[in-house]
Design an enzyme around this catalytic site. Sequence first.
Site, PDB file in Angstrom:
ATOM      1  N   ASP A 148       2.537   2.548   2.872  1.00  0.00           N
ATOM      2  CA  ASP A 148       2.574   3.848   3.593  1.00  0.00           C
ATOM      3  C   ASP A 148       3.941   3.350   4.163  1.00  0.00           C
ATOM      4  O   ASP A 148       4.533   1.916   3.613  1.00  0.00           O
ATOM      5  CB  ASP A 148       1.962   2.818   5.015  1.00  0.00           C
ATOM      6  CG  ASP A 148       0.417   2.735   5.017  1.00  0.00           C
ATOM      7  OD1 ASP A 148      -0.208   3.614   4.129  1.00  0.00           O
ATOM      8  OD2 ASP A 148      -0.301   1.913   5.743  1.00  0.00           O
ATOM      9  N   CYS A 169       0.785  -1.144  -0.194  1.00  0.00           N
ATOM     10  CA  CYS A 169      -0.343  -0.316  -0.704  1.00  0.00           C
ATOM     11  C   CYS A 169       0.898   1.397  -0.027  1.00  0.00           C
ATOM     12  O   CYS A 169       0.598   2.120  -0.144  1.00  0.00           O
ATOM     13  CB  CYS A 169      -0.829   0.330   1.173  1.00  0.00           C
ATOM     14  SG  CYS A 169      -0.465  -0.183   2.928  1.00  0.00           S
ATOM     15  N   CYS A 198      -1.935   6.402   4.698  1.00  0.00           N
ATOM     16  CA  CYS A 198      -3.709   6.278   4.628  1.00  0.00           C
ATOM     17  C   CYS A 198      -3.274   6.482   6.314  1.00  0.00           C
ATOM     18  O   CYS A 198      -3.215   6.777   7.380  1.00  0.00           O
ATOM     19  CB  CYS A 198      -4.114   4.685   4.332  1.00  0.00           C
ATOM     20  SG  CYS A 198      -3.585   3.245   5.378  1.00  0.00           S
ATOM     21  N   CYS A 200      -2.126  -2.177   8.726  1.00  0.00           N
ATOM     22  CA  CYS A 200      -1.634  -0.820   8.933  1.00  0.00           C
ATOM     23  C   CYS A 200      -1.140  -1.209  10.492  1.00  0.00           C
ATOM     24  O   CYS A 200      -0.341  -0.865  10.510  1.00  0.00           O
ATOM     25  CB  CYS A 200      -2.134  -0.186   9.033  1.00  0.00           C
ATOM     26  SG  CYS A 200      -2.695   0.283   7.040  1.00  0.00           S
TER      27      CYS A 200
END
Length: 127
Positions: free
Chosen positions: A37, A35, A60, A104
């Site tokens: 991150d 993603c 995010c 996350c």
Amino acid sequence: MVTYSDKVMDHFMSPRNVGEIKDADGIGEVGNPTCGDMMTFYIKVKDNKLEDVKFKTFGCGAAIAVSSMVSEIAKGKTLDEALKITNKSVAEELGGLPKNKMHCSNLGADALHKAIEDYQKKNKKKK
């Protein structure tokens, strides 16, 4: 549409402990290529306790909220206690994360643990 808990939204909109510690005792950086991150944690250690914890996160809303929560949970804990912070406990403290955002929570605890490992390596060399 992704639905977040009120706690996630609070930590995303008003993240705690954002920033960098210039003379940090330990630094841990992790990233998720899936993603994009990126998280960096900075720690200051005194008497085997996390005196200060700061982070910089590019990612995010869930990644920012996770970083904020990890920093709050970890501050004031001993190194051993902080190493026991798990990805699952962070997600639970936030009132849960959507399934597609659980990765996350892995990053937050991993970045903190890497910062502690960095501190421990540096201190081993000093002895």
